[in-house]
Design a protein around this motif. Structure first.
Motif: not given
Length: 1355
Positions: A1072-1089
Motif C-alpha cells: 500500500c502507498f498513498r495517493v492523497g488522503t481522499s476517496k479515489l473515484n477513477c483510474m486509467v492508463m495513459a500511455e504505458q508508463s
C-alpha cells in the motif's frame, strides 16, 4: 585538562538534518542526547538588518551564509615582528587570532544602486561569549584594515547567521593556534560542522595561507617584499597565517575547497588593502548562486581557473554528498570500519584523532553517510581546538575530533572514551579500560567485508591505460565521474549492511498501535548477536528508526528492503496467518554449516542470498528433486549504476556589483534556464522540474513573484517532491494587493493561492511515539483485549480476536484477567519457538512443496501405519515415522471424507483415537492420540472445513484463517488446562461450525464462473472497501525489470490507498502507498508508463508504473474528479479527458501534461465520460449528453414522463458500438435502460433486474454488459453481478459475487472480469468472461418500453 564543564557552554545537540532540539524517550529509556555543543556555535550576534520592502518575501539563501577573514590583529603583528628581529630568539611565535572582516549577503540592496559596504565589517556587538570564559569584547574599528576604503556603517546592521558564533570561530579556523613562521608554508584547508541550539547544522570550509609581514607595505613594483630582498632577504622576516572561512547551509566540502583554492591565487599576491575587496567579490559570487534542488541536476560555476561543480542530493530523503566516501576504507581495514559503525550504532563516546585537521571532519562525515537513513542524534563536533578539550569530559554520547598531538593527554585524563587513530587505523580505549562494544552480527559483517574487498578504491588503476589529460577541467570531470560511481557503490554497500542487520524488525511491529515487541525480537536473534541488539535497541538512533518504520516511510532502507527481499518473504508479508519456516527455508538451514552452531542463527540473518552457503535451485512447485549442486552466492555490491546526471552552467557574474549588474545576472539565468527547458522532451519531467524550481528561485530574487509562483505551480505536473511549500506560502502572503488581484485572475494560480491560504496554521502534530509491548496489568474488557492482542502481534483481524475472547471467557465473566493473558501469550510464543526448531529429514522435505510449513506436530503416537509424530501443514497431514525417519502420507485436506474421535479398546483400557477417512484410500487412518485426541479432532475438522470453503469460494484466505483458528485453539487449551478447555477451544472452530450449521451451497453458475479471490485488505485489522479497479497489460519495456513487466491490477482503497497486484500470479507487487488522503473515484492508463487517478479532492494523481511512485499532480479541476477517458492516437502522445462533478471537462496532452482544451457541461453532476465516434459522451445528473470535442452539445438524453421517479439521476452508462446501443442505469434503482443509437428518438427499453436492490456499477465486456449490484440471494443481501447479453437484452447469468455490495468492476483484456466488494468483505473476485454465442433476439422477460424519453438536438 580540567574535568569541569565550561560554564559558558553553548547548547545544540547535533542532530542530523536539524530535526528539532532533541528526540523523545524511546523504548527502554535510551540515553538522552548531550545538551553540550562544544563548538559553541549558537545563534550568533548581529542585530537584524534594515527591513526590506514589506511586499517581498524572505528569499532563500544561496550557497553562502557568511564569509570571514581571520588572522592576528595588527598591533600584535608589529610586536611579533619586533620580537622576530631580535637576535637569538628561536621557535614559533603564537598569537591570538580574531575575526578581521565579515561578509554577509545581500551585497546589493534593492533600494540602492551602489555596492552595499554595510556587510563588510569588523566584529561588533551582540556576540555570544566563548566556550571557556567570557573574553573582552573587541573594539569596533570601522574601516581599519581597509586603508582608504569606504567607511562602513555600524555593524549592528549586519545579521550574523544562526549557528555562527564569531568569538568561537577563530579557535576553529586556527585549531592548532596561530603561529608566525619564519618561512612561507603551504596553503591548507580544513572543514567545520557548526551546530546551533536546535541542532541545525551549517558547514564551514577554512583555507589558511601565509603572507609576509612588514611595517608598511608588502609590495614593491609589483613584487612581494621577500622577492625584492633577494635570496637572503627573508632571513629576518616573518610570515603570518590568515584564514578565509566560508560558511554554508550545505556540506559542499569539495566544491567550496575548490572555490577557496581559486580565491587564494588572488589573495597571496595582492596588496594589503585589496584583500577585503577580493574576498567581498568572491563572497558576492557565491551568494548569488542558488542551491540546486534534489535530483539529477548539478550546477557548474566558472570560478577561474577552475570549473566548480555543486552537486545536488539524489532525492529529497538523501543527504548531500560532496566528499570522497572511500576515505575511511583507505584508513581502516574493513573489520575496523565495522567496529567503528558498531560504536556509532550503540551510541558510544567516540573521539577521532589525526595529524590532519581536514581528515577529522571528512572521515567523521563519511561515517555519518554510512549510517543513512539512520541519523546520529547526539553531539557531533569533528574538530576541537586545543582550548576546547574540556568538552571530552561530557558524560553523554558524542562524536568529536582532536589533533593527534592531544592523544596521550586525552587517553590518560578521560574515562570511557573510544579513541580512533585515523593515521594508524587503530582503535583503543582511554585509560586502557575495555569499553563494551559488541560486534556487528556475524553474517552481515562477513558479507560487508567481502563486498569491501571487491571495491576498486584507487583511481590510478583505472587511469593506467589512458593517456594523460591535457585539460585540467577535463581531468577533474573524469575524476568526479569515477568518484560518483564509487560513492554510489559504497552507499549501496552500507545500506545493504543496515538492511541485513535490521530487516526483521518489521516482523515485530504493530503499525496500528505503534508498538515494537523488543523482547520477542531479541529472542529471534542468534546468541552471539544478542548483546549487539540489546545495546542498539536502547539508543535514540534506533528509536528514530522505529518511528520511520511505523510511519511506513519509503526511505532508502525501505526501498532496499523491498528490492532485496526474497519471493517467500514478500508473500509471507501478505499473510494473516502466523509465520512458520517453509520447507524451502528448512532446506537452506540444513545446508548451512553455520546453522549447526545454533539453529536460530539463520533467523537473525534474513539476507540468505548473501551468505556463503549452497542455495536452492530455481523456484519449483516442490522439492521432490533437490539438486545437490552448490549455487555460489555473490558478495559483491548490488550492481546499481549511479543515476545519470545533468549540469547547468551558471552565467558569468559581472562587476562592479551594482543592482543593474545583479539584475542582468538574474536575467541571464532566466534566459539560459528557459532555453534549456525548451530543448527538453516533455517526457523528461524530472529534469524539467529542476529547471522550473531554479527559474522560480531566480525570479523570486528578481522580485517577479507571479512568474515565480507559476514556475512553482508547474512542479505539480513535473515532480511535486521538490515543491517548496513554505517558500510558496511566504511568497503568496507577501503579494501586494494589485499582484494578488492579478493572480486571482489566473486559473493556474487561483488554486495554488487558495490551497496555501486555506492551509491550517497550527496543525496538531501526530502522535508518533513508539511503545514497547508490555503484558497487561489489569483486567480487560473486549475492546482492550482486542488492542492488546493486536499489539502483541499474535493476530490482527478484529473478528478473529472476538472469537478468541469468547473462547477464553467461556463460563466466566466477560473479561480477561492479566494472568490468563500472560499464560495465553506464553503458550503462543512457546509454540512459535518450537515451530522454528522443527527439523525434517531431507527425504521428508522432498515429499513436500517448498511453500509448505509445519504448523503443528503431535507427540509420538501409535497409528495403524506405524509409530511417529503427526505433522500438519497448510495442505496435508503426514506421519513422521520414528526409528529410521520417514514420510507416510495421511491425507491432503482436500481429500478428507470424514473425521471422527472415537475410543479404541486395548485390553482393559479405552484409548481416545482419531480416525480419518479419505477419498483416495479405502483404509481408514487411526491414531491413538490419547489426551491430544480431542484437540486434534477439532483442528483437523477446522482445516478440512477451511479447505472446502477455499475450494468452493476460490479464496485461499479461508485456509489462512483456518490455520490461525487451529493455532489459537492449541494456545487456548494450553492456557486453560481444564476439563472445559476443549469446549472453549471449539468456539474457534468457526468454519466447521459454519459448514454444519449454515450449509450454503455456492450456486453452480457462480462456482463455474468464479476463478479466484484475493484480499487487498489482508494484514489490516478490518476489511476496506474496494473503490476502483484498473487492469494494465504487461509490457516488456527497457525501463522495467522483467518481473515488473507483468500485467498488473491496481486497487484503490479508502483514504487514497493504492495496492498493486501482479496479475500473472495474483500476488502483491507493491504494498500500500498513498495517493492523497481522499476517496479515489477513477483510474486509467495513459500511455504505458502512467496511471492517472482521479480523486475526491479534485486532484489527478499520476503514478509512474516503473518506479511505483506518485510525484506528479494535476490541479486544474476545482471539484471532485469523477471520470477519465483516453483517446489513443496513431502517434503518441495520446489525449486524456477528465471531468469533475462541477461539469468541467479538460483535455490533456499525456506527455506534456498541458491542458489542450477546456469546456463546461451544463447541468452539473458530471459523473462519467466516454469516447465514441470522435465525440465525447457525458453522464450528468439528469441527462446523458453527446458533445463535440470543442464542447458544443449535439444531443441530450433525459428520462421524463411517468417512469421518472423523484430525484432520479444517472449513475453511469456504457456504449456498445457494434450493437449501436447505449446502456444506462440510475442511482438507487434496479433497472437498466437501453437506447438504440440507430434511432435515438425511440424510447429506451427498460430491463428490471430481478432480486436486485440497486445498481452500483456496470462495464462492457465483448458483447456483454456486466452489472454490479446489491441484491438478494437465499434471503440475504449480497453483492450480485448480472451478466447481460447485449444483442438479446437478457440476463445470461446471476453471480453471487460477494458478501457485501459490488462497488466496482473492471475488465482484464476481455478474458476476465474483476469485481471489488464493499467494506464488510473488502475482497476482489476474478471471473472468467465467456460470452454466450447462442443466437436469438427474443425480447427480455419483464422488459417494457419507457415512454417519455427523447433525444433533444441542441446547437
Amino acid at each position: 585538562m580540567s574535568e569541569d564543564q565550561p560554564a559558558a557552554a553553548s547548547a545544540g545537540a547535533g542532530q542530523s538534518g536539524g530535526r528539532g532540539c532533541g528526540p523523545k524517550s524511546g523504548p527502554g529509556g535510551p540515553r538522552r542526547p548531550s545538551p553540550v555543543c562544544p563548538v559553541g556555535l549558537g545563534r550568533g550576534g548581529g542585530a537584524a538588518m534594515a527591513e526590506a520592502a514589506p511586499h517581498h518575501p524572505a528569499l532563500p539563501s544561496g550557497l553562502l551564509e557568511l564569509c570571514a577573514l581571520l588572522g592576528a590583529p595588527r598591533d600584535s603583528l608589529r610586536c611579533s615582528e619586533q620580537v622576530a628581529q631580535r637576535k637569538g630568539v628561536k621557535g614559533p611565535s603564537f598569537l591570538d587570532p580574531e575575526v578581521l572582516s565579515v561578509f554577509v549577503p545581500p551585497f546589493v540592496m534593492k533600494e540602492d544602486s551602489q555596492p552595499a559596504a554595510s556587510n563588510c565589517t569588523t566584529p561588533g556587538k551582540n556576540r555570544k561569549r566563548s566556550f571557556r570564559k567570557k573574553r573582552e569584547r573587541p573594539r569596533v574599528e570601522l574601516g581599519k584594515g581597509v586603508p582608504g576604503g569606504p567607511r562602513g556603517p555600524d555593524p549592528e546592521d549586519v545579521n550574523i547567521p544562526n549557528g555562527v558564533d564569531l568569538l568561537a570561530l577563530p579557535q576553529l579556523c586556527f585549531p592548532g593556534g596561530l603561529c608566525v613562521a619564519s618561512e612561507p608554508r603551504e596553503d591548507c584547508v580544513h572543514f567545520l560542522v557548526l551546530t546551533d541550539i536546535c541542532g541545525n547544522r551549517t558547514y564551514g570550509v577554512v583555507a589558511q595561507y601565509y603572507r609576509p609581514l612588514h611595517d608598511e607595505y608588502c609590495f614593491y613594483n609589483g613584487r612581494t617584499h621577500w622577492e625584492a630582498l633577494g635570496p637572503g632577504g627573508s632571513a629576518a622576516g616573518c610570515f603570518v597565517p590568515f584564514a578565509v572561512c566560508v560558511v554554508s547551509r550545505f556540506p559542499y566540502y569539495n566544491a567550496l575547497k575548490d572555490c577557496l583554492s581559486c580565491l587564494l591565487t588572488h589573495l597571496k599576491f595582492c596588496k594589503d588593502f585589496e584583500v577585503d575587496n577580493h574576498i567581498k567579490d568572491f563572497a558576492a559570487k557565491l551568494s548569488l548562486i542558488p542551491s540546486p534542488p534534489p535530483g539529477p541536476l548539478h550546477l557548474i560555476f566558472n570560478m577561474k581557473p577552475l570549473q566548480i561543480v555543486f552537486p545536488s542530493r539524489a532525492d529529497p530523503e538523501s543527504p548531500l554528498i560532496d566528499l570522497d566516501l572511500h576515505l575511511p576504507l583507505l584508513c581502516f581495514r574493513p573489520e575496523k570500519v565495522l567496529q567503528i559503525l558498531s560504536c556509532l550504532l550503540t551510541e558510544q563516546r567516540v573521539v577521532f584523532f589525526s595529524s590532519s585537521w581536514a581528515l577529522l571532519t571528512l572521515v567523521a562525515e563519511c561515517f555519518m553517510a554510512y549510517l543513512h537513513p539512520l541519523q546520529w542524534q547526539h553531539t557531533f563536533v569533528p574538530i576541537l581546538s586545543g582550548q576546547m578539550l574540556d568538552f571530552l569530559m561530557a558524560p553523554t554520547s558524542f562524536l568529536m575530533g582532536c589533533h593527534l598531538d592531544h592523544f596521550e593527554e586525552v587517553s590518560k585524563e578521560a574515562d570511557g572514551l573510544i579513541l580512533i587513530n585515523i593515521d594508524s587505523g587503530n582503535i583503543t580505549y582511554s585509560n586502557d579500560e575495555e569499553v563494551d562494544v559488541p560486534d556487528i552480527p556475524l553474517l552481515a559483517a562477513q558479507t560487508f567485508i567481502q563486498r569491501v574487498q571487491s571495491l576498486q578504491l584507487h583511481h590510478e588503476l583505472d587511469l593506467a591505460h589512458l593517456c594523460a589529460s591535457t585539460d585540467v577541467n577535463e581531468g577533474r570531470a573524469s575524476r568526479r565521474a569515477w568518484q560518483q560511481q564509487l560513492n554510489c557503490q559504497i552507499q549501496q554497500m552500507t545500506l545493504q549492511l543496515l538492511v541485513s542487520i535490521f530487516r526483521e524488525v518489521k516482523n515485530h511491529l504493530n503499525y496500528e498501535h505503534r508498538v515494537f515487541n523488543s523482547e520477542e525480537f531479541l529472542k529471534t536473534r542468534a546468541l552471539g548477536d544478542q548483546q549487539f541488539y540489546k545495546q542498539v535497541l536502547d539508543t535514540y538512533m534506533f528509536h528514530a528508526f522505529l518511528k520511520a518504520r511505523l510511519s511506513r516511510r519509503m526511505d532508502a532502507f525501505a526501498q532496499m528492503d523491498l528490492h532485496t527481499q526474497s519471493e517467500e518473504d514478500r508473500i509471507n508479508g501478505m499473510l494473516l496467518s502466523p509465520r512458520r519456516p517453509t520447507i524451502e527455508k528448512m532446506a537452506s538451514r540444513k545446508s548451512s554449516v553455520s546453522h549447526t552452531a545454533h539453529r536460530r542463527m539463520v533467523v537473525s540473518m534474513p539476507n540468505l542470498q548473501d551468505i556463503t552457503v549452497p542455495e536452492l535451485p530455481p523456484r519449483n512447485s516442490s522439492l521432490r528433486k533437490i539438486q545437490t549442486t552448490e549455487y555460489g552466492s555473490s558478495h559483491t555490491v548490488l550492481d546499481v549504476p549511479p543515476k545519470s546526471t545533468h549540469t547547468f552552467k551558471i552565467p558569468e557574474i559581472h562587476f562592479p556589483l551594482v543592482a543593474q549588474c545583479v539584475q542582468a545576472f538574474y536575467a541571464d539565468c532566466v534566459a539560459q534556464l528557459s532555453k534549456a527547458m525548451g530543448s527538453l522532451a516533455p517526457e523528461n519531467s524530472v529534469l524539467l522540474a529542476r529547471y522550473f524550481y531554479l527559474r522560480g528561485l531566480v525570479q523570486l530574487m528578481q522580485g517577479q513573484l507571479l512568474d515565480a509562483l507559476l514556475d512553482f505551480q508547474s512542479l505539480y505536473k513535473t515532480d511535486v517532491r521538490v515543491f517548496p511549500t513554505d517558500l510558496v506560502q511566504t511568497t503568496v502572503e507577501s503579494l501586494s494587493a494589485p499582484e494578488r488581484t492579478q493572480a486571482e485572475r489566473m486559473p493556474e494560480l487561483r488554486r495554488l493561492i487558495s490551497e496555501v491560504m486555506d492551509r491550517p496554521a497550527d496543525v496538531p502534530k501526530a502522535d508518533d511515539r513508539v511503545k514497547n509491548f508490555e503484558l497487561p496489568k489489569k483486567h480487560m474488557q473486549l475492546d482492550d483485549f482486542v488492542k492488546r492482542v493486536q499489539e502483541s502481534g499474535i493476530v490482527k483481524d478484529t473478528v478473529i480476536i472476538h472469537r478468541l475472547f469468547e473462547a477464553l471467557t467461556v463460563g466466566h465473566e466477560k473479561q480477561i484477567d492479566p494472568e490468563t493473558f500472560k499464560d495465553f501469550y506464553n503458550c503462543w510464543k512457546e509454540a512459535e519457538a518450537e515451530a522454528q526448531e522443527v527439523s525434517l529429514p531431507l527425504s521428508v522435505m522432498e515429499q513436500l512443496d517448498k511453500s509448505e510449513c509445519v504448523y503443528k506436530l503431535s507427540r509420538s503416537v501409535k497409528t495403524n501405519r506405524g509409530v511417529g509424530k503427526i505433522a500438519m501443514t497448510q495442505k496435508r497431514l503426514f506421519l513422521l515415522t520414528e526409528g529410521r525417519p520417514g514420510y507416510v502420507e495421511i491425507s491432503t485436506f482436500r481429500n478428507i471424507e470424514d473425521v471422527r474421535s472415537t475410543m479404541a479398546t486395548f485390553l482393559l483400557l479405552r484409548i481416545p483415537t482419531l480416525k480419518i477417512k479419505t477419498t483416495s484410500k479405502k483404509e481408514v487412518f487411526e491414531a491413538n492420540l490419547k489426551t491430544e485426541c480431542d484437540l486434534w479432532h477439532l483442528m483437523v475438522k477446522e482445516m478440512w472445513a477451511g479447505r472446502k470453503l477455499a475450494d468452493d469460494h476460490k479464496d485461499p484466505q479461508y485456509v489462512q484463517q483456518a490455520l490461525t483458528h487451529i493455532l489459537l485453539m492449541d494456545a487456548v487449551v494450553g492456557t486453560l488446562q481444564s476439563p472445559g478447555a476443549i469446549y472453549a477451544a471449539s468456539k474457534l472452530s468457526y468454519f466447521d461450525r459454519m459448514k454444519n450449521e449454515m450449509p450454503m451451497a455456492i450456486p453452480k453458475t457462480t462456482s463455474e464462473t468464479l476463478k479466484h479471490k484475493i484480499n487487498p485488505s489482508e494484514g489490516e485489522t478490518t476489511p476496506r472497501a474496494v473503490d476502483v479497479l484498473l487492469y494494465t497489460p504487461g509490457h516488456l519495456d527497457p525501463a522495467e525489470k522483467v518481473e515488473d513487466a507483468h500485467p498488473k491490477l491496481w486497487c484503490a482503497l479508502n483514504e487514497g490507498k493504492v495496492i498493486v497486484f501482479d496479475a500473472s500470479s495474483w500476488t502483491i507487487h507493491q504494498h500500500c502507498f498513498r495517493v492523497g488522503t481522499s476517496k479515489l473515484n477513477c483510474m486509467v492508463m495513459a500511455e504505458q508508463s502512467q496511471v492517472w487517478v482521479g480523486s475526491e479532492d479534485s486532484v489527478i494523481y499520476i503514478i509512474n508504473v516503473h518506479s511505483m511512485s506518485c510525484n506528479k499532480q494535476l490541479t486544474d479541476h476545482r471539484s471532485s474528479v469523477t471520470g477519465l477517458a483516453v483517446q489513443d492516437g496513431e502517434q503518441a502522445p495520446s489525449t486524456v479527458y477528465s471531468c469533475s462533478a462541477d461539469g468541467t471537462v479538460l483535455a490533456w496532452n499525456a506527455s506534456s501534461l498541458r491542458v489542450t482544451g477546456r469546456f463546461q457541461v451544463p447541468g452539473g453532476g458530471l459523473s462519467a465520460i466516454r469516447l465514441h465516434g470522435g465525440r465525447l459522451w457525458c453522464c450528468t445528473g439528469d441527462s446523458i449528453l453527446m458533445v463535440n470535442m470543442n464542447g458544443s452539445s449535439c444531443q441530450k438524453l433525459k428520462i421524463t414522463g411517468s417512469f421518472k421517479e423523484t430525484g432520479t439521476s444517472f449513475l453511469g452508462f456504457q456504449l456498445m458500438p457494434e450493437q449501436e446501443q447505449l446502456w444506462a442505469a440510475c442511482a438507487g434503482y434496479p433497472d437498466v435502460y437501453v437506447w438504440s443509437l440507430q434511432d435515438p428518438a425511440q424510447p429506451p427499453q427498460r430491463i428490471h433486474l430481478q432480486d436486485c436492490s440497486e445498481i452500483n456499477c456496470m462495464i462492457r465486456v465483448k458483447k456483454q454488459i456486466w452489472v454490479g449490484t446489491t441484491g438478494l440471494s437465499q434471503g440475504q443481501l449480497k453483492g450480485k453481478i448480472y451478466v447481460m447479453d447485449a444483442e438479446r437484452r437478457t440476463v445470461e447469468k446471476e453471480l453471487v459475487a460477494h458478501a457485501d455490495t459490488v462497488k466496482t468492476l473492471c475488465s482484464a483484456e476481455d478474458r476476465y472480469v474483476l469485481s471489488g466488494a464493499g467494506p464488510e468483505e473488502g475482497k476482489i473476485a476474478i471471473w472468467k468472461a465467456k460470452a454466450n454465442n447462442n443466437g436469438g433476439t427474443r425480447k427480455a422477460a419483464g422488459s417494457q418500453e419507457t415512454p417519455g424519453a427523447s433525444w433533444l438536438a441542441e446547437g
